[in-house]
Enzyme design. Structure first.
Site, PDB file in Angstrom:
ATOM      1  CG  HIS A  43      13.082   0.163  30.052  1.00 40.77           C
ATOM      2  ND1 HIS A  43      13.711  -1.142  31.062  1.00 40.77           N
ATOM      3  CD2 HIS A  43      11.805   0.511  31.552  1.00 40.77           C
ATOM      4  CE1 HIS A  43      12.717  -1.036  32.318  1.00 40.77           C
ATOM      5  NE2 HIS A  43      12.058  -0.041  32.150  1.00 40.77           N
ATOM      6  CG  PHE A  59      14.196   2.564  37.484  1.00 42.81           C
ATOM      7  CD1 PHE A  59      14.197   1.916  36.933  1.00 42.81           C
ATOM      8  CD2 PHE A  59      13.450   3.632  37.088  1.00 42.81           C
ATOM      9  CE1 PHE A  59      13.239   1.810  35.380  1.00 42.81           C
ATOM     10  CE2 PHE A  59      12.444   3.725  36.251  1.00 42.81           C
ATOM     11  CZ  PHE A  59      12.586   2.922  35.025  1.00 42.81           C
ATOM     12  CG  ASP A 119       5.114  -3.621  38.921  1.00 37.01           C
ATOM     13  OD1 ASP A 119       6.300  -4.312  37.611  1.00 37.01           O
ATOM     14  OD2 ASP A 119       4.351  -4.903  38.858  1.00 37.01           O
ATOM     15  CE1 TYR A 144      13.844  -2.969  39.851  1.00 30.34           C
ATOM     16  CE2 TYR A 144      14.067  -1.754  41.997  1.00 30.34           C
ATOM     17  CZ  TYR A 144      14.902  -2.152  40.427  1.00 30.34           C
ATOM     18  OH  TYR A 144      15.619  -1.087  39.544  1.00 30.34           O
TER      19      TYR A 144
END
Length: 217
Positions: A182, A75, A62, A64
């Site tokens: 990740h 990102f 989701d 930031y």
């Protein structure tokens, strides 16, 4: 905010999500006093990308939750924002893989080349990561990918278990799938570092007569 005032991206408006789930999400957003990334950037990952132009899938969870960071692309942050830790690790891997990395965290130049930088939930409450994660947003990403697959093979760059679960059952034999840990500082050393995904994607594209992604402008 009045429901129905956020424009739906025209290239994707035919997806069932916009008839079955968007009206309720739109109403819930109207009831929120503050949310990120805001109406102008809510569909940024979709606004300038059509199904036939999608080439690479990179999914986030989701936006930031820190005010000023979310810009609607997974990102990505604005050029004047300090790199979040995960993005710093992404750039470190790119430096090792390609010998260079972008000068800042604005990834809009990836999106412009067909890289789908979508979060599975497109909105979040400031300071409350995951606050809107159960609203039904994830259906939109799956439907968008399914639609794009009608136009040819895709490269799936799946960072972490959330992204891998989000597209479960979608990749086909002709697609490229790179699934690693990740890039978060908590997991990057468990398989993200050293995966060299950017050169691998470009080699796969070029093997199919398609132009590579210019990862660093």
């Amino acid at each position: 905010m009045t429901p129905g005032r956020i424009p739906v991206p025209p290239a994707w408006a035919h997806l069932p999500f916009f008839q079955t789930h968007w009206p309720e999400i739109d109403r819930r957003l109207a009831d929120e006093t503050d949310w990120l990334p805001g109406p102008d950037r809510l569909f940024a990952a979709y606004d300038n990308l059509s199904p036939q132009d999608m080439r690479v899938i990179i999914l986030g969870q989701d936006p930031y939750p820190t005010p000023g960071h979310a810009n609607g692309l997974a990102f990505s942050v604005a050029a004047d924002i300090a790199l979040p830790r995960s993005l710093r690790n992404i750039f470190a891997e790119m430096q090792d893989d390609l010998g260079k990395a972008p000068p800042n965290g604005d990834l809009s130049h990836w999106s412009a080349q067909g890289v789908f930088l979508a979060n599975t939930a497109l909105s979040v409450r400031p300071g409350a990561a995951g606050a809107h994660a159960r609203w039904g947003w994830e259906r939109l990403a799956r439907q968008a990918i399914d639609e794009a697959q009608k136009h040819g093979p895709l490269a799936f760059l799946l960072w972490g278990k959330h992204a891998q679960k989000a597209v479960s059952g979608l990749p086909r034999a002709e697609d490229l799938v790179i699934a690693t840990a990740h890039p978060s500082p908590l997991s990057a050393r468990r398989g993200f570092f050293g995966s060299r995904p950017f050169s691998r994607i470009n080699a796969w594209l070029q093997d199919r007569g398609r132009p590579p992604i210019i990862w660093v402008p």
